[in-house]
Design a protein around this motif. Sequence first.
Motif, PDB file in Angstrom:
ATOM      1  N   ASP A   2      -4.960   0.960   9.056  1.00  0.00           N
ATOM      2  CA  ASP A   2      -5.284  -0.421   8.736  1.00  0.00           C
ATOM      3  C   ASP A   2      -6.172  -0.475   7.493  1.00  0.00           C
ATOM      4  OD1 ASP A   2      -5.725  -3.120   8.711  1.00  0.00           O
ATOM      5  OD2 ASP A   2      -7.101  -3.128  10.417  1.00  0.00           O
ATOM      6  N   THR A   5      -6.516  -6.357   3.708  1.00  0.00           N
ATOM      7  CA  THR A   5      -5.852  -6.866   2.504  1.00  0.00           C
ATOM      8  C   THR A   5      -6.558  -6.494   1.207  1.00  0.00           C
ATOM      9  OG1 THR A   5      -7.015  -8.978   2.725  1.00  0.00           O
ATOM     10  CG2 THR A   5      -4.821  -8.808   3.730  1.00  0.00           C
ATOM     11  N   ARG A 170       7.762  -3.252  -4.409  1.00  0.00           N
ATOM     12  CA  ARG A 170       8.139  -3.729  -3.077  1.00  0.00           C
ATOM     13  C   ARG A 170       9.653  -3.741  -2.920  1.00  0.00           C
ATOM     14  NH1 ARG A 170       6.799  -2.760   1.277  1.00  0.00           N
ATOM     15  NH2 ARG A 170       4.645  -3.438   0.944  1.00  0.00           N
ATOM     16  N   ASP A 175      10.937  -3.105   3.396  1.00  0.00           N
ATOM     17  CA  ASP A 175       9.934  -3.442   4.403  1.00  0.00           C
ATOM     18  C   ASP A 175       9.415  -2.170   5.062  1.00  0.00           C
ATOM     19  OD1 ASP A 175      10.371  -6.137   3.913  1.00  0.00           O
ATOM     20  OD2 ASP A 175      11.935  -6.278   5.449  1.00  0.00           O
ATOM     21  N   ILE A 178       3.630   1.021   3.135  1.00  0.00           N
ATOM     22  CA  ILE A 178       2.467   0.315   2.607  1.00  0.00           C
ATOM     23  C   ILE A 178       2.488   0.332   1.081  1.00  0.00           C
ATOM     24  CG2 ILE A 178      -0.050   0.398   2.382  1.00  0.00           C
ATOM     25  CD1 ILE A 178      -0.167   1.488   5.222  1.00  0.00           C
ATOM     26  N   HIS A 254      -0.508 -10.006  -3.787  1.00  0.00           N
ATOM     27  CA  HIS A 254      -0.095 -10.171  -2.392  1.00  0.00           C
ATOM     28  C   HIS A 254       1.211 -10.952  -2.296  1.00  0.00           C
ATOM     29  CE1 HIS A 254      -3.491  -8.242  -0.526  1.00  0.00           C
ATOM     30  NE2 HIS A 254      -4.365  -9.045  -1.109  1.00  0.00           N
ATOM     31  N   ASP A 259       0.559  -5.076   0.230  1.00  0.00           N
ATOM     32  CA  ASP A 259      -0.122  -5.171   1.519  1.00  0.00           C
ATOM     33  C   ASP A 259      -1.627  -5.135   1.334  1.00  0.00           C
ATOM     34  OD1 ASP A 259       2.266  -4.907   3.353  1.00  0.00           O
ATOM     35  OD2 ASP A 259       2.454  -3.040   2.225  1.00  0.00           O
ATOM     36  N   HIS A 260      -2.060  -4.448   0.285  1.00  0.00           N
ATOM     37  CA  HIS A 260      -3.481  -4.205   0.064  1.00  0.00           C
ATOM     38  C   HIS A 260      -3.728  -4.131  -1.436  1.00  0.00           C
ATOM     39  CE1 HIS A 260      -7.458  -2.304   0.785  1.00  0.00           C
ATOM     40  NE2 HIS A 260      -7.151  -1.526  -0.236  1.00  0.00           N
TER      41      HIS A 260
END
Length: 288
Positions: A2, A5, A170, A175, A178, A254, A259-260
Amino acid sequence: MDLATVGIWSLAFTHGDRAEARDAAAELEELGYGAIWLGGSPGGNPSGDLVTSAEVLAATNQVTVATGCVSIWERSPDRLAATYHALPQQQRNRLLVGLGVSHADFVGRYRQPYHTLRSYLDALDAVTPPLPSTARIIGAHGPQMTRLAAAKSTGVHPYLVDPAHTAWARSMLGDGPILAVEQTVIPHTSAQAARAKARTMLAPYLKLRNYRSTWLRGGFATEDLAFGGSDRLIDALFAWGKPAEIAARLTEHHQAGADHVAIQVVTDAPGTFARQAWRDLAPDLFTT
């Protein structure tokens, strides 16, 4: 893993005072940042020292600590895995090992970076115990490396890229993997001053083939890479201005699929902790 963001990317954790590194890490966690990236610099000491990681992990309770990035040329797979597994389980659960192929300018034995990285990742899988793919992320920019990262790690960590590159990455990753993007930041409202500071920071990267290829592939022209970088290149790679304007750039990443986003505040020296800037940015990044 985790990451939340938004995180902080800083050279100070690997170049600065160790005691302040621990104190700054604890404050970043209190401010709400979800990850602390231990940065390295081109041609400098191997970044992402796992000893430093252990100290930052011990100073915090929940934040993820990531290396950005360990050079595969400087550390053998078995040594890296052994160092990782020497950490307590609770610390390993919050450690993300960033890996990169560095640059031919700094590695005398640099050759076939894609094939060498693939073999390195295979070796990390084969060593006993392995360094799990979920605990590693790749500093990738091009299509081959990005696809490899998606297959053999938890994702990619692009550096010095714009939101257009984020959208491209991306689309390559699909999908799942990360996408943790570094965003370089200059908290200065003067365009002239901000761009001058950006050009000073960018100068060594403009000489590196890997970065130049990334920017040219992303739509910039050779002219954009000359004379310290055009305003177009500078404004695409660097976020500058008031905290709200910088936060808006993070939102662009984002929305493009990140994701971050790891914020690197430009400082005059690599050992400087940009603590006031981190504090000033937090209210616009973390709303209740």
